[in-house]
Scaffold this active site. Structure first.
Site, PDB file in Angstrom:
ATOM      1  N   SER A  97       7.771  -9.571   6.734  1.00 11.47           N
ATOM      2  CA  SER A  97       6.724  -8.625   6.377  1.00 11.47           C
ATOM      3  C   SER A  97       5.335  -9.244   6.581  1.00 11.47           C
ATOM      4  O   SER A  97       5.006  -9.677   7.685  1.00 11.47           O
ATOM      5  CB  SER A  97       6.963  -8.155   4.936  1.00 11.47           C
ATOM      6  OG  SER A  97       6.180  -7.052   4.614  1.00 11.47           O
ATOM      7  N   HIS A 122       8.174  -4.933   9.985  1.00 11.86           N
ATOM      8  CA  HIS A 122       8.446  -3.550   9.589  1.00 11.86           C
ATOM      9  C   HIS A 122       7.132  -2.880   9.198  1.00 11.86           C
ATOM     10  O   HIS A 122       6.092  -3.511   9.182  1.00 11.86           O
ATOM     11  CB  HIS A 122       9.481  -3.470   8.457  1.00 11.86           C
ATOM     12  CG  HIS A 122       9.061  -4.123   7.176  1.00 11.86           C
ATOM     13  ND1 HIS A 122       9.885  -4.211   6.091  1.00 11.86           N
ATOM     14  CD2 HIS A 122       7.914  -4.730   6.777  1.00 11.86           C
ATOM     15  CE1 HIS A 122       9.271  -4.828   5.099  1.00 11.86           C
ATOM     16  NE2 HIS A 122       8.069  -5.150   5.496  1.00 11.86           N
TER      17      HIS A 122
END
EC number: 3.4.21.92
Length: 194
Positions: A97, A122
């Site tokens: 992330s 993501h």
């Protein structure tokens, strides 16, 4: 968390350091755990300190993190880009992330991963509750964050924005080799023992 102490011999006798302070002497910063404001302030202070000490030498940022708060991560990234010292980034374990954004934001040519590292990219996560207008404000902020993160990935990897948009639609786990092919890192660090 138990922090090991290192004993160092000096001309004046012995000196004890916590391991992170000892690593800092060698221009190594450890980013481990969730990225939040407290961690960001600590990492930023270390980057600024090392840059003020000698901005001609590289700083190594070792990353093992599940990610965290976007604004905290972007504050670290902005500081990495602001200082004169090159910042070498090294993924150890997991760079997920927001941590993957910091990994790929290192100085070009100096972004690495250990062979068994995992990188996760993501779209930003978030949630909202309350009045409809508050939920709409939160949703718009998440969309702005996603656009910003995708633009950073585009700049650092060279991948087309459309591909990044598609690839970050869901969790996208990459091995060190896949992260290199994608352009998130430049090299995989080899085993020094071989």
């Amino acid at each position: 968390m138990l922090v090991p102490t290192v004993i160092e011999q000096t001309a004046r006798g012995e000196r004890a350091y916590d391991i992170y302070s000892r690593l800092l002497k060698d221009r190594i910063i450890m980013l481990s755990g969730e990225i939040n404001d407290q961690m960001a302030n600590s990492i930023i202070a270390q980057l600024l300190f090392l840059d003020a000490q000698d901005n001609t030498k590289d700083i190594s940022l070792y990353i093992n993190s599940p990610g965290g708060v976007i604004t905290s991560g972007l504050a670290i990234m902005d500081t990495m880009n602001f200082i004169k010292s090159d910042v070498s980034t090294i993924a150890i374990g997991m760079a997920a992330s927001m941590a993957s954004i910091l990994l790929t934001s290192g100085t070009k040519g100096k972004r690495f991963a250990l062979p068994n590292s995992t990188v996760l990219i993501h779209q930003p996560l978030g949630g909202a509750q309350g009045q409809q207008t508050d939920i709409q404000i939160a949703a718009n902020e998440i969309l702005k964050s996603r656009k910003k993160i995708n633009e950073i990935l585009h700049e650092t990897t060279g991948q087309p924005l459309e591909k990044i948009q598609k690839d970050t639609e869901r969790d996208n786990y990459l091995t060190a080799e896949e992260a290199k092919e994608y352009g998130l890192i430049d090299e995989i660090m080899a085993n020094k023992k071989k």
